[in-house]
Design a protein around this motif. Sequence first.
Motif, PDB file in Angstrom:
ATOM      1  N   PHE A 294       0.836  -1.196   0.000  1.00 43.82           N
ATOM      2  CA  PHE A 294       0.000   0.000   0.000  1.00 43.82           C
ATOM      3  C   PHE A 294       0.868   1.242   0.000  1.00 43.82           C
ATOM      4  O   PHE A 294       1.926   1.291   0.651  1.00 43.82           O
ATOM      5  CB  PHE A 294      -0.899   0.029   1.244  1.00 43.82           C
ATOM      6  CG  PHE A 294      -1.896  -1.085   1.309  1.00 43.82           C
ATOM      7  CD1 PHE A 294      -3.046  -1.043   0.544  1.00 43.82           C
ATOM      8  CD2 PHE A 294      -1.674  -2.190   2.119  1.00 43.82           C
ATOM      9  CE1 PHE A 294      -3.972  -2.082   0.588  1.00 43.82           C
ATOM     10  CE2 PHE A 294      -2.589  -3.224   2.182  1.00 43.82           C
ATOM     11  CZ  PHE A 294      -3.738  -3.171   1.413  1.00 43.82           C
TER      12      PHE A 294
ATOM     13  N   THR B 136      -2.456   5.287   2.713  1.00 39.82           N
ATOM     14  CA  THR B 136      -3.636   4.665   2.116  1.00 39.82           C
ATOM     15  C   THR B 136      -4.746   4.591   3.155  1.00 39.82           C
ATOM     16  O   THR B 136      -4.511   4.204   4.305  1.00 39.82           O
ATOM     17  CB  THR B 136      -3.306   3.254   1.597  1.00 39.82           C
ATOM     18  OG1 THR B 136      -2.303   3.340   0.603  1.00 39.82           O
ATOM     19  CG2 THR B 136      -4.537   2.587   0.997  1.00 39.82           C
TER      20      THR B 136
ATOM     21  N   ASP C   6      -9.507   1.074   2.210  1.00 36.16           N
ATOM     22  CA  ASP C   6      -8.800   0.506   1.058  1.00 36.16           C
ATOM     23  C   ASP C   6      -7.833  -0.587   1.493  1.00 36.16           C
ATOM     24  O   ASP C   6      -7.675  -1.604   0.800  1.00 36.16           O
ATOM     25  CB  ASP C   6      -8.052   1.605   0.305  1.00 36.16           C
ATOM     26  CG  ASP C   6      -8.989   2.601  -0.362  1.00 36.16           C
ATOM     27  OD1 ASP C   6     -10.132   2.209  -0.675  1.00 36.16           O
ATOM     28  OD2 ASP C   6      -8.583   3.764  -0.549  1.00 36.16           O
ATOM     29  N   ARG C   7      -7.192  -0.399   2.638  1.00 42.93           N
ATOM     30  CA  ARG C   7      -6.301  -1.448   3.147  1.00 42.93           C
ATOM     31  C   ARG C   7      -7.109  -2.674   3.554  1.00 42.93           C
ATOM     32  O   ARG C   7      -6.705  -3.813   3.288  1.00 42.93           O
ATOM     33  CB  ARG C   7      -5.498  -0.915   4.339  1.00 42.93           C
ATOM     34  CG  ARG C   7      -4.268  -0.125   3.934  1.00 42.93           C
ATOM     35  CD  ARG C   7      -3.473   0.312   5.132  1.00 42.93           C
ATOM     36  NE  ARG C   7      -3.958   1.588   5.646  1.00 42.93           N
ATOM     37  CZ  ARG C   7      -3.589   2.099   6.818  1.00 42.93           C
ATOM     38  NH1 ARG C   7      -2.776   1.425   7.618  1.00 42.93           N
ATOM     39  NH2 ARG C   7      -4.049   3.263   7.204  1.00 42.93           N
ATOM     40  N   TYR C   8      -8.235  -2.450   4.200  1.00 41.65           N
ATOM     41  CA  TYR C   8      -9.084  -3.578   4.574  1.00 41.65           C
ATOM     42  C   TYR C   8      -9.529  -4.358   3.339  1.00 41.65           C
ATOM     43  O   TYR C   8      -9.466  -5.592   3.302  1.00 41.65           O
ATOM     44  CB  TYR C   8     -10.312  -3.086   5.334  1.00 41.65           C
ATOM     45  CG  TYR C   8     -10.055  -2.459   6.679  1.00 41.65           C
ATOM     46  CD1 TYR C   8      -8.948  -2.802   7.444  1.00 41.65           C
ATOM     47  CD2 TYR C   8     -10.940  -1.513   7.202  1.00 41.65           C
ATOM     48  CE1 TYR C   8      -8.720  -2.222   8.683  1.00 41.65           C
ATOM     49  CE2 TYR C   8     -10.728  -0.938   8.446  1.00 41.65           C
ATOM     50  CZ  TYR C   8      -9.613  -1.291   9.180  1.00 41.65           C
ATOM     51  OH  TYR C   8      -9.406  -0.717  10.415  1.00 41.65           O
TER      52      TYR C   8
ATOM     53  N   ASN D 276      -6.526  -6.344   1.698  1.00 39.32           N
ATOM     54  CA  ASN D 276      -6.114  -7.526   2.454  1.00 39.32           C
ATOM     55  C   ASN D 276      -7.191  -8.597   2.470  1.00 39.32           C
ATOM     56  O   ASN D 276      -6.882  -9.793   2.487  1.00 39.32           O
ATOM     57  CB  ASN D 276      -5.724  -7.120   3.875  1.00 39.32           C
ATOM     58  CG  ASN D 276      -4.366  -6.456   3.939  1.00 39.32           C
ATOM     59  OD1 ASN D 276      -3.389  -6.980   3.416  1.00 39.32           O
ATOM     60  ND2 ASN D 276      -4.299  -5.294   4.557  1.00 39.32           N
TER      61      ASN D 276
ATOM     62  N   LEU E 191      -5.255  -5.086   8.713  1.00 36.95           N
ATOM     63  CA  LEU E 191      -4.260  -4.090   8.341  1.00 36.95           C
ATOM     64  C   LEU E 191      -3.130  -4.726   7.554  1.00 36.95           C
ATOM     65  O   LEU E 191      -2.447  -4.054   6.783  1.00 36.95           O
ATOM     66  CB  LEU E 191      -3.692  -3.424   9.596  1.00 36.95           C
ATOM     67  CG  LEU E 191      -4.628  -2.474  10.344  1.00 36.95           C
ATOM     68  CD1 LEU E 191      -3.994  -2.051  11.667  1.00 36.95           C
ATOM     69  CD2 LEU E 191      -4.948  -1.265   9.486  1.00 36.95           C
ATOM     70  N   ALA E 192      -2.928  -6.019   7.754  1.00 33.52           N
ATOM     71  CA  ALA E 192      -1.895  -6.755   7.028  1.00 33.52           C
ATOM     72  C   ALA E 192      -2.291  -8.217   6.972  1.00 33.52           C
ATOM     73  O   ALA E 192      -2.947  -8.730   7.887  1.00 33.52           O
ATOM     74  CB  ALA E 192      -0.532  -6.604   7.715  1.00 33.52           C
TER      75      ALA E 192
ATOM     76  N   ASP F 154      -3.641   6.076  12.508  1.00 28.12           N
ATOM     77  CA  ASP F 154      -4.924   5.523  12.068  1.00 28.12           C
ATOM     78  C   ASP F 154      -6.028   5.697  13.100  1.00 28.12           C
ATOM     79  O   ASP F 154      -7.215   5.725  12.744  1.00 28.12           O
ATOM     80  CB  ASP F 154      -4.773   4.031  11.746  1.00 28.12           C
ATOM     81  CG  ASP F 154      -3.848   3.780  10.565  1.00 28.12           C
ATOM     82  OD1 ASP F 154      -3.901   4.556   9.600  1.00 28.12           O
ATOM     83  OD2 ASP F 154      -3.077   2.799  10.626  1.00 28.12           O
TER      84      ASP F 154
END
Length: 306
Positions: free
Chosen positions: A30, A34, A38-40, A43, A78-79, A177
């Motif tokens: 990312f 970001t 969008d990260r959710y 992943n 988140l990852a 965040d």
Amino acid sequence: MLAGLVAAAVVLPVSAAASPDVPAPSPVGFAEHTALPDRYDGNRANLAEAARMAQDAGRTGRAAKLRAMEADGTARFLAFDGRGKGRAVEVLGDLETADRVAVLVPGSDTTLDTYQRFRAGAVALQQRLRAEHPRSAVVAWLGYDTPGTVSTTVLSADRADVAAAELGPFLDRLGQDAAPGARFSLLCHSYGSVVCARTGTGPQVTDIALFGSPGTGAGSAAELPTGARVWAGRGGADWIGHVPHVRVGGVGFGTDPVDPAFGARPFEAGPGGHSDYLKPGTASLDSLTRIALATAAPTTPEVPGA
């Protein structure tokens, strides 16, 4: 002889089997800043693809476990990395509005194959936090390669040193965040307490709780690289109390954190065993909830093993 004693002490009747190599996509990259949604989404898509690849490769057990992680399609990671034993960092609660965030750091044998057990504790904690403080979130941080309970890696701090180098910067990013001025707690189980004890923290981390800990490698709480309040507790039936609290030649982790000589603030952990700290209805979950909310008061210290 010390290595043999410690190894014998940490062998459990039940231990997770080693995860076989399975095909999986590379983690999603990312751009800086970001947005969380969008990260959710990225992943979650990566997790779904990892499940599909595992199924196509005939790894039906891993595929089923990954599909369970997808839950109802609203899981927020988140990852995520589905390769090997795997890594996953999941958010429970609304991180963007949370002003109290508890970061759970697991111990040995926590992998994608055992993730649901780890997640169950995170869910129980978030339910308790939300009932007392709606603007709270839990982050389940499987962000390192945990050692096997029955292995030589669990006897040294090597894995913890690598993990701490990941956890410290992660906490700094996490502050961007959450809600402005959010305060964080680190709740660290078993070998995870070794990780937390080596993690340098900034002022946003107000409390660190060590539970089911084999030791930290430090002689006292004052030696830890943090300005946070340090807490320690151990359940009455936790086998970790029988591990020799010594350190020689890089083997073992030294002073027992629940020993008054270590200088941590004691908390009530109840009569439970090594895997019971975050179970609903337990005194330990009550204590960890208060620590995460910065409302806890130390209990009267007890003699370790008494």
